[in-house]
Design a protein around this motif. Sequence first.
Motif, PDB file in Angstrom:
ATOM      1  N   PHE A  78       0.853  -1.184   0.000  1.00 32.17           N
ATOM      2  CA  PHE A  78       0.000   0.000   0.000  1.00 32.17           C
ATOM      3  C   PHE A  78       0.891   1.237   0.000  1.00 32.17           C
ATOM      4  CE2 PHE A  78      -2.661  -3.254   1.981  1.00 32.17           C
ATOM      5  CZ  PHE A  78      -3.865  -3.079   1.308  1.00 32.17           C
ATOM      6  N   ILE A  79       0.501   2.258  -0.766  1.00 33.93           N
ATOM      7  CA  ILE A  79       1.230   3.518  -0.792  1.00 33.93           C
ATOM      8  C   ILE A  79       0.305   4.588  -0.232  1.00 33.93           C
ATOM      9  CG2 ILE A  79       2.444   5.229  -2.187  1.00 33.93           C
ATOM     10  CD1 ILE A  79       2.015   1.776  -3.589  1.00 33.93           C
ATOM     11  N   THR A  80       0.641   5.117   0.963  1.00 35.43           N
ATOM     12  CA  THR A  80      -0.286   6.002   1.659  1.00 35.43           C
ATOM     13  C   THR A  80      -0.056   7.478   1.318  1.00 35.43           C
ATOM     14  OG1 THR A  80       1.143   5.847   3.621  1.00 35.43           O
ATOM     15  CG2 THR A  80      -0.813   4.450   3.571  1.00 35.43           C
ATOM     16  N   GLY A  81      -0.077   7.775   0.032  1.00 38.79           N
ATOM     17  CA  GLY A  81      -0.181   9.158  -0.411  1.00 38.79           C
ATOM     18  C   GLY A  81       1.114   9.882  -0.691  1.00 38.79           C
ATOM     19  N   ASP A  82       0.964  11.010  -1.390  1.00 37.41           N
ATOM     20  CA  ASP A  82       2.079  11.841  -1.859  1.00 37.41           C
ATOM     21  C   ASP A  82       3.069  11.020  -2.686  1.00 37.41           C
ATOM     22  OD1 ASP A  82       0.901  14.024  -0.730  1.00 37.41           O
ATOM     23  OD2 ASP A  82       2.463  14.421   0.737  1.00 37.41           O
ATOM     24  N   ILE A 109      -2.864   5.103  -2.626  1.00 42.65           N
ATOM     25  CA  ILE A 109      -3.817   5.994  -1.969  1.00 42.65           C
ATOM     26  C   ILE A 109      -3.345   7.417  -2.263  1.00 42.65           C
ATOM     27  CG2 ILE A 109      -4.707   6.792   0.269  1.00 42.65           C
ATOM     28  CD1 ILE A 109      -3.413   3.292   0.134  1.00 42.65           C
ATOM     29  N   ILE A 110      -4.253   8.293  -2.621  1.00 48.73           N
ATOM     30  CA  ILE A 110      -3.882   9.633  -3.040  1.00 48.73           C
ATOM     31  C   ILE A 110      -3.577  10.522  -1.830  1.00 48.73           C
ATOM     32  CG2 ILE A 110      -6.238  10.570  -3.090  1.00 48.73           C
ATOM     33  CD1 ILE A 110      -5.435  11.873  -5.828  1.00 48.73           C
ATOM     34  N   GLY A 111      -2.600  11.446  -2.007  1.00 49.09           N
ATOM     35  CA  GLY A 111      -2.225  12.378  -0.950  1.00 49.09           C
ATOM     36  C   GLY A 111      -2.418  13.822  -1.382  1.00 49.09           C
ATOM     37  N   ASN A 112      -2.205  14.752  -0.468  1.00 44.96           N
ATOM     38  CA  ASN A 112      -2.479  16.159  -0.779  1.00 44.96           C
ATOM     39  C   ASN A 112      -1.547  16.716  -1.855  1.00 44.96           C
ATOM     40  OD1 ASN A 112      -0.648  16.007   1.703  1.00 44.96           O
ATOM     41  ND2 ASN A 112      -0.361  18.147   1.125  1.00 44.96           N
ATOM     42  N   HIS A 113      -0.316  16.228  -1.924  1.00 46.41           N
ATOM     43  CA  HIS A 113       0.602  16.682  -2.979  1.00 46.41           C
ATOM     44  C   HIS A 113       0.206  16.134  -4.346  1.00 46.41           C
ATOM     45  CE1 HIS A 113       4.107  18.996  -1.438  1.00 46.41           C
ATOM     46  NE2 HIS A 113       3.640  18.559  -0.276  1.00 46.41           N
ATOM     47  N   TRP A 166     -13.014  13.468  -8.152  1.00 48.96           N
ATOM     48  CA  TRP A 166     -13.077  12.000  -8.197  1.00 48.96           C
ATOM     49  C   TRP A 166     -12.443  11.488  -6.912  1.00 48.96           C
ATOM     50  CZ3 TRP A 166     -12.110   9.085 -13.405  1.00 48.96           C
ATOM     51  CH2 TRP A 166     -12.521   7.755 -13.281  1.00 48.96           C
ATOM     52  N   PHE A 167     -13.261  11.114  -5.964  1.00 55.07           N
ATOM     53  CA  PHE A 167     -12.759  10.697  -4.663  1.00 55.07           C
ATOM     54  C   PHE A 167     -12.270   9.254  -4.734  1.00 55.07           C
ATOM     55  CE2 PHE A 167     -15.596  14.240  -3.814  1.00 55.07           C
ATOM     56  CZ  PHE A 167     -14.717  15.057  -3.095  1.00 55.07           C
ATOM     57  N   GLN A 168     -10.991   9.086  -4.409  1.00 59.47           N
ATOM     58  CA  GLN A 168     -10.301   7.819  -4.635  1.00 59.47           C
ATOM     59  C   GLN A 168     -10.443   6.910  -3.415  1.00 59.47           C
ATOM     60  OE1 GLN A 168      -8.824   7.167  -7.786  1.00 59.47           O
ATOM     61  NE2 GLN A 168     -10.056   9.014  -8.173  1.00 59.47           N
ATOM     62  N   ASN A 169     -11.627   6.334  -3.297  1.00 57.47           N
ATOM     63  CA  ASN A 169     -11.961   5.452  -2.179  1.00 57.47           C
ATOM     64  C   ASN A 169     -12.244   4.040  -2.688  1.00 57.47           C
ATOM     65  OD1 ASN A 169     -12.059   7.637  -0.184  1.00 57.47           O
ATOM     66  ND2 ASN A 169     -13.911   8.292  -1.259  1.00 57.47           N
ATOM     67  N   CYS A 181      -9.282   1.990   1.836  1.00 59.51           N
ATOM     68  CA  CYS A 181      -8.384   3.054   1.381  1.00 59.51           C
ATOM     69  C   CYS A 181      -9.194   4.329   1.150  1.00 59.51           C
ATOM     70  CB  CYS A 181      -7.678   2.634   0.093  1.00 59.51           C
ATOM     71  SG  CYS A 181      -6.708   1.115   0.304  1.00 59.51           S
ATOM     72  N   LEU A 182      -8.785   5.432   1.785  1.00 60.27           N
ATOM     73  CA  LEU A 182      -9.626   6.620   1.883  1.00 60.27           C
ATOM     74  C   LEU A 182      -8.948   7.881   1.375  1.00 60.27           C
ATOM     75  CD1 LEU A 182     -10.929   5.715   5.422  1.00 60.27           C
ATOM     76  CD2 LEU A 182     -12.363   5.870   3.381  1.00 60.27           C
ATOM     77  N   ASP A 183      -9.746   8.744   0.792  1.00 60.61           N
ATOM     78  CA  ASP A 183      -9.302  10.020   0.227  1.00 60.61           C
ATOM     79  C   ASP A 183      -9.970  11.160   0.995  1.00 60.61           C
ATOM     80  OD1 ASP A 183      -8.844  12.316  -1.270  1.00 60.61           O
ATOM     81  OD2 ASP A 183      -9.759  11.544  -3.109  1.00 60.61           O
ATOM     82  N   TRP A 184      -9.251  11.690   1.992  1.00 56.72           N
ATOM     83  CA  TRP A 184      -9.736  12.827   2.775  1.00 56.72           C
ATOM     84  C   TRP A 184      -9.109  14.143   2.311  1.00 56.72           C
ATOM     85  CZ3 TRP A 184     -13.637  11.200   5.627  1.00 56.72           C
ATOM     86  CH2 TRP A 184     -13.620   9.947   6.264  1.00 56.72           C
TER      87      TRP A 184
END
Length: 339
Positions: A78-82, A109-113, A166-169, A181-184
């Motif tokens: 799992f890749i937890t963002g950025d 998983i998508i991150g803020n960057h 597009w919320f990546q959930n 896996c959640l996109d906040w």
Amino acid sequence: MSPQQLCILLLCAVVGAWCSRPISSSLPSSSSSGVYNFAILSDIHIGDGSANATLKAKAAVKGINALVTNGTNIKMVFITGDLTNSALEAQWEIVTSILNDLKVPYYPIIGNHDMWSYNETSHWETEAAYSDQLFASYYSHILNGPEIQAYPPSTVYNPQQKIQSWFQNYYIRMGNNVYVCLDWNSREHAVSQLGYMGAMPTAELHDFEGGTFQWLHTQLTYLDALSAKQSTPLRIIMFQHHPFRTTPEIIPGFIYAFSEEKRLKILSELAQHTHLDFWGSFVGHFHMWWNGTAFGDLRPSFIQWETDACKNDDAFTLVTVDDTTGAIKNMQKMTGGGI
């Protein structure tokens, strides 16, 4: 994280007190009987040249592949963002190419960057946070796979920013475990008056039709009903970029993660689903190791584990899971053994 990293840098002396477990770069000799593993990468930040991010990412992937070759039973990563530093297409190309070298399936998983494409050198950026659609495009071959459950098929209207988002959930079920896996990530622009580009580092609930909070409510309601029919409850394990709890806590959550109001609303949602066993969350964002609880005394059993930034130390987490019960037996700090 967002470009607003000064707060974190000033607190580096404090951070050391929270990182109590030594990092190990040794290779387990072979997989133990009756267990499987998954790995977690976080904050790769391809495009951050000052951090040698590309070399660090390659070293981490090499380290994970070495574990697989050595007999460690790693099922997935799992890749937890950025994944990127500023969501430019060239950065997506590079990080996807690197991750495709993994010998086991990976789940981003998508991150803020990753939310807003911009170029600090030329001072160019897109007019809004549309890079969730780039993320969906680059990883469609994964997100539309047969093991992926409840992945949204398209964008929805985001009334907060008045754009299509597009919320990546999504979630993956493996035995009794459900990996959610959640996109906040906020789609709001960073503080341009201070010269920042891209998206805010804040976590948002997106509590509207098609948004993350309502998606989570729908899926937990469904899973709770399934779990009620079982002798052993389903175990919910969350993966997301933002920690529920800021670490150290002097970092303002309402800017860099979840406000207290948002945290309590999520906690209230979890409490409604009494047939589910909520293990906790694996997160990134603050570029540090941390092992504690997400909600403190309000829900002391809910774990929060943060993986250090790959761009710093080619770091990754190795998690060991009981193959029969799904219980998480161990989390181990690792490095790829690179530069």
